[in-house]
Design an enzyme around this catalytic site. Structure first.
Site, PDB file in Angstrom:
ATOM      1  N   GLY A   1       2.417   2.447   5.321  1.00 41.13           N
ATOM      2  CA  GLY A   1       3.492   1.493   5.597  1.00 41.13           C
ATOM      3  C   GLY A   1       4.367   1.924   6.755  1.00 41.13           C
ATOM      4  O   GLY A   1       4.763   1.103   7.593  1.00 41.13           O
TER       5      GLY A   1
ATOM      6  N   GLU B   1       5.618  -3.461   0.863  1.00 47.23           N
ATOM      7  CA  GLU B   1       5.779  -3.056  -0.530  1.00 47.23           C
ATOM      8  C   GLU B   1       4.991  -1.771  -0.692  1.00 47.23           C
ATOM      9  O   GLU B   1       3.754  -1.780  -0.635  1.00 47.23           O
ATOM     10  CB  GLU B   1       5.243  -4.115  -1.498  1.00 47.23           C
ATOM     11  CG  GLU B   1       5.467  -3.724  -2.961  1.00 47.23           C
ATOM     12  CD  GLU B   1       4.603  -4.501  -3.938  1.00 47.23           C
ATOM     13  OE1 GLU B   1       4.701  -4.195  -5.144  1.00 47.23           O
ATOM     14  OE2 GLU B   1       3.826  -5.361  -3.514  1.00 47.23           O
TER      15      GLU B   1
ATOM     16  N   GLY C   1       0.825  -1.197   0.000  1.00 48.78           N
ATOM     17  CA  GLY C   1       0.000   0.000   0.000  1.00 48.78           C
ATOM     18  C   GLY C   1       0.863   1.251   0.000  1.00 48.78           C
ATOM     19  O   GLY C   1       2.002   1.243  -0.465  1.00 48.78           O
ATOM     20  N   SER C   2       0.318   2.301   0.555  1.00 48.47           N
ATOM     21  CA  SER C   2       0.998   3.598   0.501  1.00 48.47           C
ATOM     22  C   SER C   2       2.181   3.655   1.460  1.00 48.47           C
ATOM     23  O   SER C   2       2.231   2.951   2.476  1.00 48.47           O
ATOM     24  CB  SER C   2       0.014   4.721   0.840  1.00 48.47           C
ATOM     25  OG  SER C   2      -0.311   4.694   2.220  1.00 48.47           O
ATOM     26  N   THR C   3       3.124   4.521   1.129  1.00 54.35           N
ATOM     27  CA  THR C   3       4.292   4.719   1.992  1.00 54.35           C
ATOM     28  C   THR C   3       3.878   5.259   3.353  1.00 54.35           C
ATOM     29  O   THR C   3       4.424   4.856   4.392  1.00 54.35           O
ATOM     30  CB  THR C   3       5.274   5.691   1.320  1.00 54.35           C
ATOM     31  OG1 THR C   3       5.642   5.159   0.042  1.00 54.35           O
ATOM     32  CG2 THR C   3       6.523   5.885   2.169  1.00 54.35           C
TER      33      THR C   3
ATOM     34  N   CYS D   1       1.909   0.734  -8.513  1.00 54.31           N
ATOM     35  CA  CYS D   1       3.051   1.286  -7.779  1.00 54.31           C
ATOM     36  C   CYS D   1       4.344   1.179  -8.569  1.00 54.31           C
ATOM     37  O   CYS D   1       5.360   1.746  -8.175  1.00 54.31           O
ATOM     38  CB  CYS D   1       3.191   0.606  -6.415  1.00 54.31           C
ATOM     39  SG  CYS D   1       3.462  -1.161  -6.517  1.00 54.31           S
TER      40      CYS D   1
END
Length: 356
Positions: A232, A249, A227-229, A283
């Site tokens: 994460g 990831e 998913g998103s940084t 991504c």
């Protein structure tokens, strides 16, 4: 479509509090399904079932060959039902049918790969200085919390579920709230293929409720998140308290580099779908182009011309190359970025901005 249950411990059960939520079909912007919504009590029940199945159940103790056979059977069932599963994925995620078919076929291949790999995961014998023998064994870690995104709902779920199961772990999966339907379908198929009780749960629900409850649960031995940084980094911090293993990831973008001696027609075709495939919701979308100066003008002209020919339409239309964005929010975000680019001096070469 109304799904009054989710999968908890290998059984189809309703939410403990009776809640549900609407799943919107991107192609119409209207509700497509009503899905049972998991809450904290459901997470606890799923975790207890997964932990019992790991500590006391037969799945981790089953031979690797037998685990592999179940995954191979699941691969067969996915292939037999490819069209139905692809239709669910196309309607739920907004993917063109030809893309959805390809992704479902990939899911079958992933299950098949790990079905074959299950009994080929070996330890090591390591030479040591002193007399003796050092042996490294590979064993299942326990309960795995698997959190998947909305852009490739079924494919990414299979990348997490199949290896975890092949190695003898039990899994609790939280699909993205926007796209839970195909993952629920995959869980049903795995159970039909012979997965024992308690080994898999699929809990649709919100990230702050279900996701946070999973990654902070003391019985979780491994977290895998795509998913998103931003999210994460939050998950990494939450996992730190229990020293929980975590794999992330996260979001990112890539570039195509085109040199003057390249085959331009092939590069143009690849570049178009590298960024516009799945509406750019990827991504690893190659959303930047670095083109050598001598061919820059010609390349941009060809790219613009090919982009204008893309068939944008409804996911179930066989002619469609590009389907709708996943949600109104994602559409607005994309429009905002285009407008920002124009404000910073970029030129819009194809298409127009439509704001509502």
């Amino acid at each position: 479509m109304k799904i009054e249950h989710f999968v908890l411990g290998g059984e189809r059960v309703p939410a403990a509090d009776g809640k549900s939520f609407a799943v919107i079909e991107p192609g119409s912007g209207k509700p497509f399904a009503e899905v049972a919504e998991a809450g904290p009590e459901d997470v606890e029940r799923a975790m207890q079932a997964a932990y019992r199945a790991f500590e006391q159940g037969r799945w981790p103790r089953l031979s690797a060959t037998d685990r592999g056979r179940i995954l191979l059977q699941a691969a067969t069932l996915v292939r037999e039902r490819l069209e139905d599963i692809a239709t669910i994925e196309a309607r739920n995620a907004g993917k063109p049918m030809r893309d959805a078919r390809g992704e479902v076929a990939l899911v079958a291949a992933v299950l098949e790969y790990w079905g074959g790999a299950a009994n080929k995961i070996f330890g090591e014998s390591i030479p040591v200085q002193d007399s003796g023998l050092e042996i490294t064994l590979r064993e299942p870690v326990g309960v795995c919390a698997l959190i998947t995104p909305w852009n490739f709902p079924l494919v990414i779920a299979s990348w997490k579920i199949a290896p975890a199961l092949a190695c003898g772990n039990t899994v609790v999966v939280k699909p993205a709230q926007l796209t839970p339907l195909s993952v629920l379908t995959l869980a049903d198929i795995l159970m039909e293929a012979g997965l024992p009780p308690g080994v898999i749960s699929v809990l649709p629900g919100s990230g702050p409720v279900v996701g946070n409850a999973l990654v902070t649960h003391p019985l979780v031995s491994k977290v895998s998140f795509t998913g998103s940084t931003e999210v994460g980094s939050q998950i990494m911090r939450l996992c730190a308290d229990n020293i929980t293993r975590v794999s992330l990831e996260l979001g990112g973008k890539a570039a195509n580099v085109v040199f003057s001696d390249a085959e331009l027609e092939r590069c143009v075709e690849a570049s178009v779908f590298a960024v516009f495939g799945n509406c750019g919701q990827d991504c690893c979308a190659r959303s930047r182009l670095l083109v050598q100066r001598p061919i820059y003008e010609e390349f941009v002209e060809r790219l613009t011309r090919r982009t204008a020919t893309l068939q944008v339409g409804q996911p179930l239309d066989e002619k469609t190359e590009i389907g709708p964005l996943i949600s109104a929010g994602q559409r607005q975000r994309s429009l905002d970025y285009i407008a920002l680019g124009q404000e910073e001096g970029a030129q819009l070469l194809s298409g127009e901005l439509f704001r509502q």
